[in-house]
Scaffold this active site. Sequence first.
Site, short mmCIF file in Angstrom:
data_model
loop_
_atom_site.label_atom_id
_atom_site.label_comp_id
_atom_site.label_asym_id
_atom_site.label_seq_id
_atom_site.Cartn_x
_atom_site.Cartn_y
_atom_site.Cartn_z
N ASP A 165 0.87 -1.17 0.00
CA ASP A 165 0.00 0.00 0.00
C ASP A 165 0.91 1.23 0.00
O ASP A 165 2.03 1.18 0.50
CB ASP A 165 -0.89 -0.03 1.24
N ASP A 222 -3.09 7.84 -3.58
CA ASP A 222 -4.42 8.35 -3.94
C ASP A 222 -4.84 9.40 -2.92
O ASP A 222 -4.18 9.59 -1.90
CB ASP A 222 -5.46 7.21 -4.00
N GLN A 261 -11.89 6.14 -5.91
CA GLN A 261 -12.41 6.91 -4.77
C GLN A 261 -13.82 7.39 -5.14
O GLN A 261 -14.39 6.93 -6.10
CB GLN A 261 -11.47 8.07 -4.44
N GLY A 291 -11.29 4.12 0.34
CA GLY A 291 -12.16 5.13 0.96
C GLY A 291 -13.47 4.60 1.49
O GLY A 291 -14.40 5.37 1.70
N ASP A 297 -7.91 -6.94 2.82
CA ASP A 297 -6.96 -6.85 3.92
C ASP A 297 -7.69 -6.17 5.06
O ASP A 297 -8.61 -5.38 4.82
CB ASP A 297 -5.74 -5.98 3.54
N CYS A 356 -12.38 -25.13 14.82
CA CYS A 356 -11.17 -24.59 14.18
C CYS A 356 -10.07 -25.65 14.07
O CYS A 356 -9.91 -26.48 14.97
CB CYS A 356 -10.66 -23.39 14.98
N CYS A 380 -6.81 -24.86 13.73
CA CYS A 380 -5.50 -24.21 13.92
C CYS A 380 -4.71 -24.88 15.03
O CYS A 380 -5.27 -25.58 15.87
CB CYS A 380 -5.68 -22.71 14.19
N CYS A 410 -6.05 -24.09 18.66
CA CYS A 410 -7.26 -24.81 19.08
C CYS A 410 -6.98 -26.30 19.30
O CYS A 410 -7.67 -26.97 20.06
CB CYS A 410 -8.38 -24.61 18.05
N HIS A 436 -4.73 -17.97 15.87
CA HIS A 436 -6.11 -18.45 15.74
C HIS A 436 -6.94 -17.53 14.83
O HIS A 436 -7.62 -18.00 13.92
CB HIS A 436 -6.80 -18.61 17.10
ZN LIG Z 1 -8.14 -21.90 16.19
#
Ligand SMILES: [Zn+2]
Length: 377
Positions: free
Chosen positions: A96, A150, A191, A218, A268, A306, A308, A311, A337
Site C-alpha cells: 500500500d 491516492d 475513490q 475510501g 486486507d 477450528c 488451527c 485450538c 487463531h
Molecule cells: Zn483456532
Amino acid sequence: MTSRPFRFEVLARDAQSRARRGRIATARGAVDTPAFMPVATVGAVKGVTPQELRQLGAELLLVNAYHLSLRPGAELIAELGGLSSFMGWDGPILSDSGGFQVFSLAELVNLGEDGVRIRSHLDGSMQFLTPERVIAVEEALGVDILMPLDDCPPYPCDRSRVEEAVARTGRWLERSRAAWRSEGALFGIVQGGVSPELRARSAERAASLDLPGYAVGGLSVGEPRELCYEIASSSADHLPVDRPRYLMGTGTPQDLIRLVSMGYDLFDCVLPTRNARNGSLFTASGRINIRNARFARDPSPPDPRCDCPVCARFSRAYLRHLSVSGELLSAVLNTIHNLRFYLRLMSELRAALEQGRFPVYTSRALAELAGEVRETE
Ligand SMILES: [Zn+2]
C-alpha cells in the site's frame, strides 16, 4: 514495456451472484482468490513468523511503503536484496502507498497537486509523498503488487472535496502509471466517497488505463454498513470483469462474505491481528472476548470447529489466563487463531465456489456468525 508475470484467471463463477473463484499468478507464486492478506505494515505480521503465516494458509501479505520508507528505508531494503528476502517471506507481497494512513492519522501538513506534505510520526521530519516517489519506493522494495498514491477524503465530506479527490486520484494514477517500470503489477484505485456517480466516474477513469488490477478505497471510514455495501457493489459494476478487484481495509467475516458475492477478490484488514491483541477471538458462532470471567474454567478450545494449532492444544481457560496476565504468548496464540479463522473462511468460500454451493454455504455461514444456528444443529 517490461514483460510482466502477473496474470489473473477466473476458474469458477457463482450463478446467483457476481462471486468468482480465481487465481493470480505472480513471479513469487500463485494467489488463490478470493484471498485475505494479513497486514504486515512494517514488514512483519505482529507476533507471527513467515513460516507460520504460510502454514496458516496465507499466500499474499500487505505492507506499507510509507512506513518502510521512513524506517529502515527503501534503499537499505533494496541493497539487502529486496523486501521478500529482507523479511524472509518468499511469497508475493502487495504494498500500500501509505496514503490512507497519512490522511487518517492527520499528520497531513499540506495536500497539493504535486503530492502530500506530511510530518513523520517517528521523528517529526517533513516528508513529501508524490505519486512518482511512492512508485520508486515500491519498486525499490521489489513488491509484486503496487498501490499508487491516492487522495482519500474523510467521511462525512462535502461533495466538492470528494469531486476534487476523485479528479486528483485519477491524475495521480496517470502519473503513477507513467513512472511504473518494474515487473510488479500496478493497481488503479477508485475513490468517490458515498456518491455512486462519483464512484462510477473514478472507476471508469481508472479502468481506461488498462491496469492489471483495481482497488476500491475510501470505504469503511465511518459510513453506515449498508451504505458501504451499496457503494462497494456499485463500484464493482464499473470495473472490468477480467481483472482482480481489491476492497481495501475491510472488514468483518460477514463483510468479506458479502463483498465476495459482489465480485471482490482481495481483502486486507487489521481486525484479526488487532483484535487478537485485545483478547477478541473470531469463532464460527461469532466473536468472543477471551478475557471474560466465564472462560476462567472453560476447558474447551477457543473454537471447537477450528483446525488451527492453537485450538488443537490450548483451552479457553489457558488463553484467558495468558491474556489477563499480559503474557506475550497471548498475542501470538490469539493472532494465529484469528488469522487461521480468516484464511479458512476464504478457503471455504473458494471451495464453495468451485463446487457450486456458494449460496448454501454463505447463507449458513452468515446465520452462524450471527449466532442464529446452534453448534449442535
Ligand atoms: Zn483456532
